[in-house]
Design a protein around this motif. Structure first.
Motif, short mmCIF file in Angstrom:
data_model
loop_
_atom_site.label_atom_id
_atom_site.label_comp_id
_atom_site.label_asym_id
_atom_site.label_seq_id
_atom_site.Cartn_x
_atom_site.Cartn_y
_atom_site.Cartn_z
N GLY A 11 0.71 -1.20 -0.14
CA GLY A 11 0.14 0.01 0.08
C GLY A 11 0.58 1.09 0.02
N GLN A 12 1.03 2.14 1.06
CA GLN A 12 1.46 3.34 1.24
C GLN A 12 2.95 3.14 1.84
N THR A 13 3.47 1.94 1.92
CA THR A 13 4.82 1.58 2.43
C THR A 13 5.28 0.72 1.38
N ALA A 14 6.74 0.68 1.79
CA ALA A 14 7.58 -0.24 1.03
C ALA A 14 8.58 -0.64 1.85
N SER A 15 9.34 -1.79 1.52
CA SER A 15 10.67 -2.39 2.20
C SER A 15 11.71 -2.61 1.18
N LEU A 16 12.84 -2.12 1.43
CA LEU A 16 13.99 -2.36 0.84
C LEU A 16 15.17 -3.05 1.51
N TRP A 17 15.22 -4.44 0.96
CA TRP A 17 16.06 -5.19 1.73
C TRP A 17 17.52 -5.43 0.81
N LEU A 18 18.49 -5.09 1.70
CA LEU A 18 19.82 -5.77 1.01
C LEU A 18 19.70 -7.45 1.24
N ASN A 19 19.98 -7.99 0.04
CA ASN A 19 19.73 -9.50 0.22
C ASN A 19 20.80 -10.55 -0.15
N ARG A 44 8.83 7.53 -8.33
CA ARG A 44 7.96 7.50 -9.42
C ARG A 44 6.67 6.97 -8.78
N ASP A 45 6.64 6.44 -7.40
CA ASP A 45 5.35 6.25 -7.01
C ASP A 45 4.98 6.98 -5.84
N ASN A 46 4.04 8.00 -6.26
CA ASN A 46 3.52 8.99 -5.17
C ASN A 46 2.79 8.59 -4.13
N ALA A 47 2.32 7.41 -4.36
CA ALA A 47 1.40 6.73 -3.10
C ALA A 47 2.47 6.28 -2.06
N ILE A 48 3.66 5.91 -2.04
CA ILE A 48 4.61 5.52 -0.92
C ILE A 48 4.90 6.72 -0.25
N LYS A 49 4.50 6.47 1.03
CA LYS A 49 4.94 7.41 2.13
C LYS A 49 6.23 7.23 2.94
N VAL A 50 6.39 5.73 3.22
CA VAL A 50 7.47 5.26 4.00
C VAL A 50 8.04 4.21 3.55
N VAL A 51 9.43 4.26 3.48
CA VAL A 51 10.19 3.04 3.06
C VAL A 51 11.20 2.72 4.10
N THR A 52 10.95 1.46 4.61
CA THR A 52 12.10 0.95 5.33
C THR A 52 13.27 0.11 4.66
N VAL A 53 14.53 0.31 5.33
CA VAL A 53 15.59 -0.18 4.59
C VAL A 53 16.45 -0.94 5.81
N GLN A 93 17.46 11.42 -1.14
CA GLN A 93 16.52 12.28 -2.02
C GLN A 93 15.17 11.64 -2.35
N ILE A 94 14.91 10.47 -1.77
CA ILE A 94 13.62 9.61 -1.85
C ILE A 94 12.70 10.78 -1.04
N ASN A 95 11.55 10.88 -1.85
CA ASN A 95 10.25 11.50 -1.37
C ASN A 95 10.01 11.10 -0.25
N ALA A 96 9.57 9.67 -0.11
CA ALA A 96 9.21 9.19 1.19
C ALA A 96 10.05 9.28 2.31
N VAL A 97 9.42 9.24 3.44
CA VAL A 97 10.41 9.14 4.78
C VAL A 97 10.78 7.68 4.69
N THR A 98 12.38 7.51 5.08
CA THR A 98 13.23 6.24 5.01
C THR A 98 13.41 6.10 6.55
N ILE A 99 13.24 4.80 6.91
CA ILE A 99 13.70 4.38 8.24
C ILE A 99 14.54 3.03 8.00
N GLU A 195 3.75 3.02 10.35
CA GLU A 195 2.34 3.42 10.47
C GLU A 195 2.05 4.67 11.23
N SER A 196 2.75 5.04 12.16
CA SER A 196 2.47 6.23 12.59
C SER A 196 2.59 7.43 11.46
N ILE A 197 3.67 7.31 10.81
CA ILE A 197 4.02 8.13 9.84
C ILE A 197 3.28 8.22 8.68
N SER A 198 2.99 7.03 8.21
CA SER A 198 2.28 6.81 6.93
C SER A 198 0.80 7.02 7.19
#
Length: 255
Positions: A11-19, A44-53, A93-99, A195-198
């Motif tokens: 949905g409004q969040t994404a997870s980026l994993w070093l794999n 390019r995805d304006n729906a994403i508010k938070v990305v976890t790394v 420079q990611i528009n979403a908040v990154t954690i 969840e608090s941010i998104s």
């Protein structure tokens, strides 16, 4: 699309994993380029508010994989040496908040990756290390200004010049971490922050992020990091630095 990363969208969040957990998630040239590409894809995805790394397996990242980089005199060496700076800038420079979700070791370039995120939550047994000087190279990739921004100039000088490891409690006290929790609670803590941010409206969240970034960029001079690649190449070519690097590798192989 990605060989060294795993990306999940919810949905409004994404997870980026070093794999590459079998190798402790090293930051190879390929990984740096994939991280840069992924950061631009998120924008390019304006729906994403938070990305976890985070990093799969038992550690966040073992840092730069220098073995895969060209030698200083090779064609493309300067561009390769600058790949880490481009990665860190793109992540910031990611528009979403990154954690950053940190467990196990967070070393060198991995720490720069974490510093390029907006927020950082770590397991209480996480460990940090900046071994670049022991490797005969300066901390590059915009790592110095980002550390100065987060923990101040004096502690940055100490940690970078002495290469001493430090734990999550010290990182929290220094202001590098927002929160530490037991490893069993790490995913839940990251989820709660996400969840608090998104759940809040995107415009004021992004405005706050950009406002803070603009203020701190003027303070620490991130724009000067373009020359980090040249310092890195100089360290890789210097005879004394090469000897230090060999000693470090030999010592690590015996431990």
């Amino acid at each position: 699309m990605y060989k060294t990363l795993d990306i999940e969208r919810q949905g409004q969040t994404a997870s980026l994993w070093l794999n590459r957990p079998d190798k402790l998630n090293p930051l190879s040239l390929e990984t740096l380029e994939e991280l840069t590409h992924a950061a631009k894809e998120f924008n390019r995805d304006n729906a994403i508010k938070v990305v976890t790394v985070g990093g799969r397996g038992r550690c966040f990242s073992a840092g730069a994989d220098l073995a895969g980089f060209p030698a200083p005199g090779d064609v493309g060496a300067r561009e390769a040496a600058d790949a880490g700076r481009r990665m860190a800038d793109a992540m910031e420079q990611i528009n979403a908040v990154t954690i950053a979700r940190i467990q196990g070791w967070c070393i060198g370039g991995g720490l720069v990756l974490a510093a390029s995120c907006d927020l950082r939550i770590a397991a209480q047994d996480a460990r940090f290390s900046i071994p670049e000087v022991d490797l005969g190279i300066p901390l590059a990739w915009g790592g110095i200004p980002r550390l100065v921004r987060e923990i101040g100039p004096a502690l940055t000088k100490e940690l970078v010049m002495t290469c001493r490891p430090f734990d999550a409690q010290e990182a929290l006290g220094a202001g590098f971490l927002n929160k530490t929790v037991d490893i069993e609670e790490l995913d839940e803590a990251v989820h709660r922050m996400t969840e608090s941010i998104s759940s809040r409206p995107a415009f004021p969240i992004q405005a706050t992020k950009r406002h803070v970034d603009a203020v701190t960029a003027n303070q620490v001079g991130l724009a000067r990091s373009w020359s980090d690649a040249d310092s890195l190449l100089a360290g890789l070519s210097d005879p004394e630095c090469q000897e230090a690097r060999e000693r470090y590798v030999q010592a690590r192989s015996k431990s």
